[in-house]
Design an enzyme around this catalytic site. Structure first.
Site, short mmCIF file in Angstrom:
data_model
loop_
_atom_site.label_atom_id
_atom_site.label_comp_id
_atom_site.label_asym_id
_atom_site.label_seq_id
_atom_site.Cartn_x
_atom_site.Cartn_y
_atom_site.Cartn_z
CB CYS A 47 32.40 27.82 124.05
SG CYS A 47 33.83 28.49 123.15
CG HIS A 103 34.92 26.76 127.97
ND1 HIS A 103 36.25 26.57 127.70
CD2 HIS A 103 34.43 27.43 126.89
CE1 HIS A 103 36.56 27.09 126.52
NE2 HIS A 103 35.46 27.62 126.01
#
Lengths: 236, 228
Positions: A47, A103
């Site tokens: 990300c 995450h």
């Protein structure tokens, strides 16, 4: 305001100078060697979130990790941007591992769990995440804590992404021809640790499991089994 | 050593290589906590990075390391040859999120010398899936054809195309509605073009005149006003 902007900008450039001096001092041949080429063993797909800096949190060095980072680490089969990265890393650099890492506290997962429009182009980008949400509606709704629900969606997103990777032609070919490993993981922002989801084609990231589990995992995949006192080769 | 033995040692090496990752990750966590016991707790409260970094996927150019920045300080997008194609929803989503939602103060497009993507674009070969992506770099060549054609030394030509590519991608960033509207309202973000030199580890600022570039671009690509 203008001076504030200047400060943050100058800080980054000064900080780079200090880093380059430090690295050059530590190892005078460091940069010279980097300039000769790269042979990273890992492709990291993660990300864009500022709290997940791959090379830093893995404790690795420049030259170790080839990187693509986008909003919510979405791997869309027809996205030319990530496809070009995967192609280059797998076919040309011949990386040994692909790590797809989501995450906790992911803004993209949060947005996909909400019902309002983000606006602009982002809604289109996170559509795959919304589709995953719909497919697992019951399970996700049963999770009352919203942060935990977002973590679960992040996990499902990584699992879906790993499936896309394993269906990618060049990945499939490299898995067959030279044992390329695809791993799915989630990084926990609250404690800084990477958690292996064991959803790829190798079961587990070596080093993430106990020695005993590691041996079994290796065995499950018909690979080498490492004896306690080192060097023994066996195929399960 | 026999074939089996060689196979073993390569696998063993790779395994150790990977072991290093989790060990290093744990060591990093411990070091961070020793410096600041609330480090990760604070990060889980949210992110407020000042910078959006758009750079190359190249393993030798890790954003946080070269800028000396910590976790939480820079939002990152990395692709082959740090491109910002207009129709790419991937990079466009990153820019929109960083500008409108995180309100970053600086957007940095960072290229690097010795870029394999730029080199591939300079070669004349069919690279399959990479063709449409590398095409963007060839377009940068076409836009600067006269200047580049005059450079005879191949190494210098390669270096100059790296720089011109960064400047062109900066323009692509400035062409977005998010950047134009935010700048009018907040006086940020500012867009910068950098090149990282692998030979000495230093970043070179290409000194893009942001105000001037914005003015030029708005003549044609003005997205300031909404559809109503």
């Amino acid at each position: 305001m203008a001076s504030q902007r200047g400060d943050a900008f100058d800080y980054a450039l000064k900080s780079n100078e200090a880093w380059a001096n430090y690295k050059g001092h530590q190892n005078p041949a460091f940069f010279e060697k980097l300039a000769t080429g790269q042979s990273p063993s890992i492709l990291w797909l993660g990300c864009s979130d500022s709290r997940v800096p791959e090379t830093t949190l893995l404790g690795l060095q420049p030259g170790d990790v080839f990187v693509h980072r986008n909003i919510a680490n979405i791997i869309s089969p027809t996205d030319i941007n990530s496809n070009a990265v995967i192609e280059y890393a797998v076919v040309h650099l011949k990386v040994s591992h692909i790590v797809l890492c989501g995450h906790t506290f992911c803004g993209g997962a949060g947005a996909a769990l909400g019902d309002s429009r983000v606006g602009g182009v982002i809604d289109a980008w996170i559509t795959p995440l919304r589709a995953i949400r719909k497919a697992h509606d019951e399970e996700l709704n049963a999770i009352k804590d919203s942060a935990k629900r977002a973590v679960r969606l992040a996990e499902l997103n990584v699992e879906a992404g790993v499936q896309v990777l394993l269906s990618n032609f060049v990945v499939e070919e490299a898995v067959k021809d030279r044992g390329l490993k695809v791993h799915g993981a989630v990084y926990d922002i609250a404690c800084g640790k990477v958690r292996d989801l064991k959803c790829g084609n190798s079961g587990s990231l070596p080093g993430s499991a106990t020695e005993e589990e590691l041996e079994i995992i290796k065995g499950n995949h018909g690979m080498l089994v490492f004896g306690g006192d080192g060097a023994k080769m066996a195929i399960r | 050593m026999d074939a089996q033995g060689r196979h073993f040692s390569v696998s063993h090496f790779l395994r150790q290589n990977q072991n290093r990752i989790f060990e290093n990750n744990r060591a990093w966590v411990e070091a961070k906590l020793e410096e600041d016991p609330t480090f990760f707790e604070r990060l889980s409260a949210g992110q407020e990075p000042d910078y959006l970094y758009i750079g190359c996927s190249d393993s030798r150019v890790p954003a946080n390391e070269i800028m000396g920045l910590e976790a939480g300080e820079v939002f990152v997008h990395r692709n082959i040859a740090n491109l910002v194609p207009n129709t790419d929803l991937n990079v466009m989503s990153v820019i929109e999120y960083a500008v409108l939602h995180l309100k970053v103060k600086h957007i940095i497009v960072c290229g690097h010398y010795n870029c394999g993507g730029v080199q591939a674009a300079l070669s004349h070969s069919d690279m399959g899936l990479l063709n449409p992506w590398l095409r963007n770099i060839r377009d940068v060549y076409r836009l600067n054809e006269k200047e580049l054609d005059e450079i005879e030394d191949a190494e210098q030509k390669w270096k100059r195309l790296v720089e011109l590519n960064v400047l062109e991608q900066c323009k692509n960033v400035i062409k977005t509605a998010a950047v134009q509207q935010s700048y009018t309202k907040n006086e940020f973000p500012i867009v910068h073009g950098w090149v990282f030199d692998l030979r000495d580890g230093l970043l070179k600022d290409l000194k893009l005149d942001f105000e001037e570039a914005l003015k030029d671009i708005k003549k044609i690509y003005d997205l300031e006003v909404g559809p109503h």
